[in-house]
Design a protein around this motif. Structure first.
Motif, PDB file in Angstrom:
ATOM      1  N   HIS A  68       0.829  -1.203   0.000  1.00 33.17           N
ATOM      2  CA  HIS A  68       0.000   0.000   0.000  1.00 33.17           C
ATOM      3  C   HIS A  68       0.860   1.248   0.000  1.00 33.17           C
ATOM      4  CE1 HIS A  68       0.581   0.854   4.398  1.00 33.17           C
ATOM      5  NE2 HIS A  68       0.696  -0.450   4.482  1.00 33.17           N
ATOM      6  N   ASP A 101       6.498   1.736   6.966  1.00 32.77           N
ATOM      7  CA  ASP A 101       5.162   1.168   6.670  1.00 32.77           C
ATOM      8  C   ASP A 101       4.448   1.992   5.628  1.00 32.77           C
ATOM      9  OD1 ASP A 101       2.794  -0.211   6.720  1.00 32.77           O
ATOM     10  OD2 ASP A 101       2.195   0.433   8.715  1.00 32.77           O
ATOM     11  N   MET A 102       4.538   1.620   4.327  1.00 33.58           N
ATOM     12  CA  MET A 102       5.495   0.713   3.774  1.00 33.58           C
ATOM     13  C   MET A 102       5.970   1.173   2.410  1.00 33.58           C
ATOM     14  SD  MET A 102       3.218  -2.513   2.419  1.00 33.58           S
ATOM     15  CE  MET A 102       4.263  -2.741   0.999  1.00 33.58           C
ATOM     16  N   GLU A 135      -5.125   0.596   2.843  1.00 34.56           N
ATOM     17  CA  GLU A 135      -4.756  -0.444   3.803  1.00 34.56           C
ATOM     18  C   GLU A 135      -4.879   0.086   5.222  1.00 34.56           C
ATOM     19  OE1 GLU A 135      -2.813  -3.433   6.181  1.00 34.56           O
ATOM     20  OE2 GLU A 135      -2.221  -1.340   6.100  1.00 34.56           O
ATOM     21  N   GLU A 136      -4.540   1.356   5.389  1.00 33.28           N
ATOM     22  CA  GLU A 136      -4.556   1.965   6.725  1.00 33.28           C
ATOM     23  C   GLU A 136      -5.944   2.500   7.070  1.00 33.28           C
ATOM     24  OE1 GLU A 136      -2.199   1.331   8.469  1.00 33.28           O
ATOM     25  OE2 GLU A 136      -0.245   1.582   7.509  1.00 33.28           O
ATOM     26  N   GLU A 164       4.734  -5.764   4.050  1.00 36.48           N
ATOM     27  CA  GLU A 164       4.562  -5.058   5.336  1.00 36.48           C
ATOM     28  C   GLU A 164       5.830  -5.196   6.175  1.00 36.48           C
ATOM     29  OE1 GLU A 164       2.156  -3.238   6.656  1.00 36.48           O
ATOM     30  OE2 GLU A 164       0.600  -3.498   5.141  1.00 36.48           O
ATOM     31  N   PRO A 165       6.077  -4.214   7.047  1.00 39.58           N
ATOM     32  CA  PRO A 165       7.294  -4.269   7.872  1.00 39.58           C
ATOM     33  C   PRO A 165       7.206  -5.343   8.954  1.00 39.58           C
ATOM     34  CG  PRO A 165       6.004  -2.327   8.420  1.00 39.58           C
ATOM     35  CD  PRO A 165       5.296  -2.993   7.285  1.00 39.58           C
TER      36      PRO A 165
HETATM   37 ZN   LIG Z   1       1.254  -1.266   6.372  1.00 37.06          ZN
END
Ligand SMILES: [Zn+2]
Length: 386
Positions: A68, A101-102, A135-136, A164-165
């Motif tokens: 994302h 992120d990210m 995504e967030e 993703e982290p």
């Molecule tokens: Zn993320």
């Protein structure tokens, strides 16, 4: 800026202030860069969210990188040591919202592909990007809808990697092979309101709720499974909204969250809780209602040839293998798992969603090298077999 430089690419992405669901030009930048590398790009806007599907190659197994470009809000901007949308690199550290992120994860994957292409590498199949701007946020108009579009248009993904982290100390040290499920439950106990001086004329829901909370909080849901820690149940609130000292309230509510492993489904958990609340209702004469809201179910991608090749890519770069983990919260992998095997592997995530989010430049370079190896190994091993 060349596509082979993940740091310059990350900085450019950070400079797009893409606080969810705003895009801020981030997807245009990704699209331009991928088109320069020969990708065919399709923008997939749904409601106020913009998304991008990009694919290189026309046939054969499709290896998809998912991620994302939206970010969480920066909070108090004056509390940041370096402005959150500037992308400053200071003493070998890249600063800004999205640094871990990210946005840098997206940049690392693009640069991994670009570097391989510079060496005249060609995938024996397709490489694709599924990049969302949701995504967030509520995650309604992002990955889920793009996957629906892919299905309707007969695009098949064979394996997916979410950037993703997931790193604990550095990129590649942890691969998430699954996630716990999460559900929120709201309990409402309704009795009969009355005067605190005449409790016999009321039916006080407060002690009923207190007993229920104590009972549920002690509940052992399981003792863990092969790939998961034990499931947990945690209360977040108990409310009567009652400020009077001489009134027994009619109603109490409480809310709790359950993080559950692959031994449960939302239905099995709801049934278990309902047994306890029904019993409390019978004994007290109060009404006990349950409202369940499921954020995601539990899933696991069983370790196989795919996870083995990811681990080998990590070993080739770091010299040590990854840990396989199922901890942490939910991600868009929860939608992708219904379409193909999916795991998550990205940068060290210590500062994600925090003030002063940042990532060492060396970690972005490390992840780029790992992704390069992943692409090579995928089309050597799985690409051919698929
Ligand atoms: Zn993320």
């Amino acid at each position: 800026m060349t596509a082979t430089d993940p740091i310059a690419l990350s900085q450019a992405l950070i400079r797009c202030a893409s606080v969810t669901p705003t895009d801020g030009g981030a997807l245009d930048l990704v699209q331009r860069t991928l088109e320069g590398l020969g990708f065919t790009c399709t923008r997939l806007p749904f409601a106020e969210v913009d998304n991008l599907y990009a694919v290189y190659g026309a046939q054969g197994p499709n290896f998809c990188f998912a991620g994302h470009t939206d970010v969480v809000p920066p909070g108090d901007v004056s509390a940041w040591r370096h402005p959150p949308f500037e992308g400053a690199v200071i003493d070998g550290v890249l600063h800004g919202r999205g640094a871990c992120d990210m946005k840098s994860g997206v940049a690392a994957f693009i640069s991994a592909f670009a570097r391989l292409r510079e060496k005249n590498w060609q995938p024996k199949g397709q490489v694709s990007f599924l990049i969302t701007g949701d995504e967030e946020g509520p995650s309604v108009n992002g990955t889920k809808k793009v996957l629906g579009w892919l299905k309707d248009n007969r695009h098949v993904l064979n394996h997916a990697l979410v950037g993703e982290p997931t790193g604990v100390v550095e990129a590649g040290d942890t691969i998430k092979i699954g996630r716990r499920g999460s559900m929120n439950v709201r309990l409402t106990v309704t009795g009969v309101q009355g005067h605190t001086a005449y409790p016999q004329r009321a039916n006080n829901p407060v002690p009923v709720m207190a007993e229920l909370v104590a009972k549920l909080a002690k509940l052992e849901l399981d003792r863990g499974s092969d790939h998961f820690e034990p499931s947990t149940l945690a209360f977040a609130t108990i409310d009567t909204g009652n400020s009077a000292t001489n009134v027994i309230p009619a109603k109490v509510t409480a809310g709790f969250n359950i993080r559950f492993n692959d031994l449960h489904t939302p239905d099995s958990l709801t049934a278990k809780i309902r047994e306890i609340t029904d019993e409390a209702a019978r004994q007290s004469g109060c009404e006990v209602a349950l409202h369940v809201d499921v954020s995601g179910v539990s899933f696991v991608t069983q370790p196989d040839a795919y996870t083995a090749l990811l681990n080998d890519a990590v070993i080739a770069v770091r010299g040590t293998p990854s840990e396989f983990s199922t901890g942490g919260g939910t991600s868009d992998a929860r939608f992708i798992k219904d379409f193909c095997p999916v795991v998550e592997m990205g940068l060290a995530g210590a500062t994600m969603h925090k003030t002063d989010e940042c990532v060492p430049v060396a970690d972005v370079e490390r992840l780029t090298a790992i992704y390069e190896k992943v692409l090579e190994l995928y089309f050597q091993r799985l690409g051919r077999a698929s």
